[in-house]
Design an enzyme around this catalytic site. Sequence first.
Site, PDB file in Angstrom:
ATOM      1  N   SER A 110       2.449   0.316  -6.591  1.00  0.00           N
ATOM      2  CA  SER A 110       3.150  -0.688  -5.777  1.00  0.00           C
ATOM      3  C   SER A 110       4.405  -1.142  -6.498  1.00  0.00           C
ATOM      4  O   SER A 110       5.420  -1.474  -5.879  1.00  0.00           O
ATOM      5  CB  SER A 110       2.252  -1.890  -5.527  1.00  0.00           C
ATOM      6  OG  SER A 110       1.046  -1.468  -4.947  1.00  0.00           O
ATOM      7  N   GLN A 139      -8.381   6.125 -10.581  1.00  0.00           N
ATOM      8  CA  GLN A 139      -8.344   6.501 -12.005  1.00  0.00           C
ATOM      9  C   GLN A 139      -7.053   6.015 -12.668  1.00  0.00           C
ATOM     10  O   GLN A 139      -6.955   5.921 -13.880  1.00  0.00           O
ATOM     11  CB  GLN A 139      -8.457   8.024 -12.137  1.00  0.00           C
ATOM     12  CG  GLN A 139      -8.667   8.491 -13.580  1.00  0.00           C
ATOM     13  CD  GLN A 139      -8.179   9.901 -13.794  1.00  0.00           C
ATOM     14  OE1 GLN A 139      -8.561  10.805 -13.063  1.00  0.00           O
ATOM     15  NE2 GLN A 139      -7.325  10.089 -14.801  1.00  0.00           N
ATOM     16  N   LEU A 183       0.810  -1.225   0.000  1.00  0.00           N
ATOM     17  CA  LEU A 183       0.000   0.000   0.000  1.00  0.00           C
ATOM     18  C   LEU A 183       0.841   1.273   0.000  1.00  0.00           C
ATOM     19  O   LEU A 183       1.917   1.326   0.581  1.00  0.00           O
ATOM     20  CB  LEU A 183      -0.936  -0.003   1.210  1.00  0.00           C
ATOM     21  CG  LEU A 183      -1.905  -1.185   1.280  1.00  0.00           C
ATOM     22  CD1 LEU A 183      -2.830  -1.046   2.487  1.00  0.00           C
ATOM     23  CD2 LEU A 183      -2.721  -1.341  -0.001  1.00  0.00           C
ATOM     24  N   GLY A 190      -1.752   6.388  -2.659  1.00  0.00           N
ATOM     25  CA  GLY A 190      -2.857   6.248  -3.627  1.00  0.00           C
ATOM     26  C   GLY A 190      -3.949   5.364  -3.037  1.00  0.00           C
ATOM     27  O   GLY A 190      -5.137   5.722  -3.046  1.00  0.00           O
ATOM     28  N   HIS A 191      -3.543   4.227  -2.493  1.00  0.00           N
ATOM     29  CA  HIS A 191      -4.515   3.329  -1.857  1.00  0.00           C
ATOM     30  C   HIS A 191      -5.190   4.035  -0.677  1.00  0.00           C
ATOM     31  O   HIS A 191      -6.395   3.914  -0.483  1.00  0.00           O
ATOM     32  CB  HIS A 191      -3.806   2.083  -1.317  1.00  0.00           C
ATOM     33  CG  HIS A 191      -3.180   1.215  -2.369  1.00  0.00           C
ATOM     34  ND1 HIS A 191      -1.820   1.041  -2.466  1.00  0.00           N
ATOM     35  CD2 HIS A 191      -3.722   0.454  -3.353  1.00  0.00           C
ATOM     36  CE1 HIS A 191      -1.550   0.217  -3.458  1.00  0.00           C
ATOM     37  NE2 HIS A 191      -2.678  -0.151  -4.017  1.00  0.00           N
TER      38      HIS A 191
HETATM   39  P1  AMP Z   1      -3.712  -2.298  -6.815  1.00  0.00           P
HETATM   40  O1  AMP Z   1      -3.316  -2.625  -5.417  1.00  0.00           O
HETATM   41  O2  AMP Z   1      -2.605  -1.877  -7.695  1.00  0.00           O
HETATM   42  O3  AMP Z   1      -4.627  -3.328  -7.418  1.00  0.00           O
HETATM   43  O4  AMP Z   1      -4.626  -1.006  -6.677  1.00  0.00           O
HETATM   44  C1  AMP Z   1      -5.761  -1.000  -5.840  1.00  0.00           C
HETATM   45  C2  AMP Z   1      -6.555   0.244  -6.136  1.00  0.00           C
HETATM   46  O5  AMP Z   1      -5.770   1.401  -5.867  1.00  0.00           O
HETATM   47  C3  AMP Z   1      -6.997   0.319  -7.594  1.00  0.00           C
HETATM   48  O6  AMP Z   1      -8.329   0.784  -7.657  1.00  0.00           O
HETATM   49  C4  AMP Z   1      -6.022   1.307  -8.174  1.00  0.00           C
HETATM   50  O7  AMP Z   1      -6.547   2.013  -9.279  1.00  0.00           O
HETATM   51  C5  AMP Z   1      -5.814   2.257  -6.996  1.00  0.00           C
HETATM   52  N1  AMP Z   1      -4.563   3.003  -7.161  1.00  0.00           N
HETATM   53  C6  AMP Z   1      -3.336   2.473  -7.460  1.00  0.00           C
HETATM   54  N2  AMP Z   1      -2.425   3.472  -7.588  1.00  0.00           N
HETATM   55  C7  AMP Z   1      -3.092   4.635  -7.383  1.00  0.00           C
HETATM   56  C8  AMP Z   1      -2.710   6.020  -7.389  1.00  0.00           C
HETATM   57  N3  AMP Z   1      -1.459   6.401  -7.650  1.00  0.00           N
HETATM   58  N4  AMP Z   1      -3.658   6.941  -7.145  1.00  0.00           N
HETATM   59  C9  AMP Z   1      -4.949   6.548  -6.886  1.00  0.00           C
HETATM   60  N5  AMP Z   1      -5.369   5.283  -6.853  1.00  0.00           N
HETATM   61  C10 AMP Z   1      -4.453   4.336  -7.097  1.00  0.00           C
END
Ligand code: AMP
Length: 283
Positions: free
Chosen positions: A186, A148, A33, A36-37
């Site tokens: 990540s 997004q 995490l 963004g998360h």
């Molecule tokens: P992931 O863990 O990569 O599957 O991401 C989980 C959620 O966090 C997904 O909805 C991604 O779009 C969101 N996410 C990942 N990176 C960012 C970021 N830099 N800004 C906003 N949301 C993000």
Amino acid sequence: MEIFEEIEPLRAFLKGKRIASKSIGLVPTMGALHHGHLSLIRASKAENELTVSTIYVNPTQFNNSEDLDKYPRTLEMDTQLLSQEGCDVLFVPTNSEMYSGAQNLAFDFGNLDKVLEGKFRPGHFSGVALVVSKLFNIIQPDRAYFGQKDYQQFQIIHRLKEELKFSLELQSVPIVREDSGLALSSRNQRLDAEGKRKALLLYESLKYASAELLKGIRFDIIRIEVEKRFSQLKGVKLEYFELAHRATLQPLDEADKIGEAIILIAAFVDEVRLIDNMLIDIN
Ligand code: AMP
């Protein structure tokens, strides 16, 4: 924060909350995490009485086993961050809890999953749709939050919701970036300082293209310049750089529908695959 590894105890817990008329927000993640998360957690907390986050590195959405093996896993730190952020429930299932072992169901989203990420990662969105359907069924949230950053994923999930009649609101949360402009990911954990500097070329290409489009320059001309910049920098490889319609994600050649367009990019930096995108702001 309550932590669950199994579906049934989580269901029983959430049923009690639902009877007490608590609204539930869901934030699905694959862990490792970052801010963004955490911005998704904050958005959920602002609109729901209970926020459920999930951490699950879903094998069916990886079309590359090395990418799956190398995906960062930092559960202890993640749990701490979620707890500090005030997340109420964390669901961390095992593979056997999520998949029965029988052949996986497959999804086909027509034109929407044949372009961009779908073109370069065959089967990826089928795996995403499968795991998100499972999470929606298990958790039955009132709202679900996605970034997004994974723009095509959001459009796929929107279609999934419409087709399968999931009764929930989907919320898209803006991309969180480092001060440099690099989109948080990540996968950035796998880059050293030099790699992170090189990775800035993604954001810079999006900014450059956005400015050129607003001047009326054709996208194919802009793409040639971006391809040149990538070819001149060692350790980077451009996979795609596209101007597309925001809703259908089909390619656009011209900036004539600029208010409806989005620019999307995917590239490898030191073997790490990164994505980014930018809605073109007319004002
Ligand atoms: P992931 O863990 O990569 O599957 O991401 C989980 C959620 O966090 C997904 O909805 C991604 O779009 C969101 N996410 C990942 N990176 C960012 C970021 N830099 N800004 C906003 N949301 C993000």
